[in-house]
Design an enzyme around this catalytic site. Structure first.
Site, PDB file in Angstrom:
ATOM      1  N   ARG A   1      -6.065   1.029   3.944  1.00 40.35           N
ATOM      2  CA  ARG A   1      -4.929   1.532   3.163  1.00 40.35           C
ATOM      3  C   ARG A   1      -4.580   0.613   1.997  1.00 40.35           C
ATOM      4  NH1 ARG A   1      -3.351  -0.198   8.246  1.00 40.35           N
ATOM      5  NH2 ARG A   1      -1.479  -1.500   8.491  1.00 40.35           N
TER       6      ARG A   1
ATOM      7  N   HIS B   1       0.823  -1.211   0.000  1.00 39.71           N
ATOM      8  CA  HIS B   1       0.000   0.000   0.000  1.00 39.71           C
ATOM      9  C   HIS B   1       0.861   1.267   0.000  1.00 39.71           C
ATOM     10  CE1 HIS B   1       0.888   1.023   4.209  1.00 39.71           C
ATOM     11  NE2 HIS B   1       0.779  -0.270   4.463  1.00 39.71           N
TER      12      HIS B   1
ATOM     13  N   LYS C   1       7.569   5.289  17.043  1.00 41.23           N
ATOM     14  CA  LYS C   1       8.706   4.366  17.008  1.00 41.23           C
ATOM     15  C   LYS C   1       9.938   4.933  17.709  1.00 41.23           C
ATOM     16  CE  LYS C   1       7.102   2.092  12.814  1.00 41.23           C
ATOM     17  NZ  LYS C   1       7.337   1.819  11.373  1.00 41.23           N
TER      18      LYS C   1
ATOM     19  N   HIS D   1       0.522  -5.555   2.559  1.00 40.29           N
ATOM     20  CA  HIS D   1       1.319  -4.817   3.535  1.00 40.29           C
ATOM     21  C   HIS D   1       2.750  -5.349   3.578  1.00 40.29           C
ATOM     22  CE1 HIS D   1      -2.560  -3.286   5.110  1.00 40.29           C
ATOM     23  NE2 HIS D   1      -2.975  -4.462   4.671  1.00 40.29           N
TER      24      HIS D   1
ATOM     25  N   GLY E   1       0.236  -1.888  12.300  1.00 37.72           N
ATOM     26  CA  GLY E   1      -0.302  -3.238  12.404  1.00 37.72           C
ATOM     27  C   GLY E   1      -1.716  -3.355  11.871  1.00 37.72           C
TER      28      GLY E   1
ATOM     29  N   GLN F   1      -1.054   7.387   6.865  1.00 40.55           N
ATOM     30  CA  GLN F   1      -0.885   8.494   7.796  1.00 40.55           C
ATOM     31  C   GLN F   1       0.078   8.125   8.918  1.00 40.55           C
ATOM     32  OE1 GLN F   1      -2.021  11.590   7.312  1.00 40.55           O
ATOM     33  NE2 GLN F   1      -0.856  12.201   9.132  1.00 40.55           N
TER      34      GLN F   1
ATOM     35  N   HIS G   1       0.284  -8.025  13.200  1.00 41.43           N
ATOM     36  CA  HIS G   1      -0.289  -7.363  14.371  1.00 41.43           C
ATOM     37  C   HIS G   1       0.842  -6.964  15.318  1.00 41.43           C
ATOM     38  CE1 HIS G   1      -2.763  -6.374  17.757  1.00 41.43           C
ATOM     39  NE2 HIS G   1      -3.880  -6.745  17.140  1.00 41.43           N
TER      40      HIS G   1
ATOM     41  N   GLU H   1      -1.708  -6.717   7.604  1.00 37.17           N
ATOM     42  CA  GLU H   1      -0.375  -6.474   8.143  1.00 37.17           C
ATOM     43  C   GLU H   1      -0.165  -7.321   9.402  1.00 37.17           C
ATOM     44  OE1 GLU H   1       2.641  -6.093   8.162  1.00 37.17           O
ATOM     45  OE2 GLU H   1       2.965  -3.960   7.770  1.00 37.17           O
TER      46      GLU H   1
END
Length: 228
Positions: free
Chosen positions: A60, A9, A98, A179, A22, A13, A89, A87
């Site tokens: 997404r 994808h 992060k 993903h 995730g 955001q 989890h 994606e």
């Protein structure tokens, strides 16, 4: 001849905000939409047009697919959505910045959570803000509270083999919009990448990866469409 197109994808955001995403549902940025549009235009220009599509149940990936297919002039092709292409989890890391997480827990620990093959992040507590167990799209599903890459492969690869491979065997050109980690699962299988090496593989957003295949689904070529 069978052909598989993999597309991660476009920028989301939370990609932009550098947050663990995730299974949480976030939209595309303007850049992400532009990436998806460019992917579809490239497919049209190179005349590599899928006849069937697969995606996750996350916005997404779905929007990336739709924008790309519209740009390619084939928004009408059949598509299937399935949570097993979601994606990975990220458990209790979901929603966290992060950089702040690395400052709190140490870069080494966060690297293990992000890049280890079989070590999952901390479990997401039931009833917490990002708990999706009551989300209607997952009705009847035992929603995971965390996943490692190994766990993601354990759901994505059987889905590929059971639901996507039959179309490839029939000679179709298939597109999968998904993903970073669910696509790692497919790339690991298709390219024969080891457990150790796959954790370092980066899949860029919005860049179609093409797998050319023989009738028996042996991979004959793999390339980024933008590089051909």
């Amino acid at each position: 001849m069978p052909r598989l197109i993999l597309v991660r994808h476009g920028q989301s955001q939370w990609n932009l905000e550098n947050r663990f995403t995730g299974w949480w549902d976030v939209g595309l940025t303007e850049k992400g939409e532009a990436e998806a549009r460019a992917a579809g235009e490239l497919l049209r220009e190179r005349n590599i047009l899928p006849s069937i599509a697969f995606t996750s149940v996350q916005t997404r990936a779905i929007k990336t697919l739709h924008i790309a297919l519209e740009a390619a002039g084939i928004l009408w092709i059949p598509e299937t959505k399935d949570w097993r292409l979601n994606e990975r989890h990220y458990g209790g890391l979901t929603g966290l910045d992060k950089a702040e997480t690395a400052a709190k827990h140490g870069k080494e620990q966060v690297h293990i959570w992000r890049r280890s093959f079989d070590t999952p992040p901390p479990v997401l507590e039931k009833g917490s803000t990002f708990d999706l167990s009551s989300d209607p799209r997952y009705a009847g599903i035992d929603v995971p509270q965390t996943e490692s890459l190994k766990d993601t492969i354990a759901r994505a690869l059987p889905y590929y083999q059971g639901s996507i491979v039959p179309h490839l065997k029939a000679g179709a050109t298939v597109i999968v919009s998904a993903h970073g980690n669910s696509l790692r699962a497919l790339v690991k299988h298709l390219s024969g990448i080891s457990d150790e090496e796959i954790t370092g593989l980066e899949i860029p957003t919005g860049q179609p990866i093409i797998y050319e295949m023989a009738d028996d689904l042996t991979v004959t070529d793999r390339y980024y469409l933008s590089e051909r």
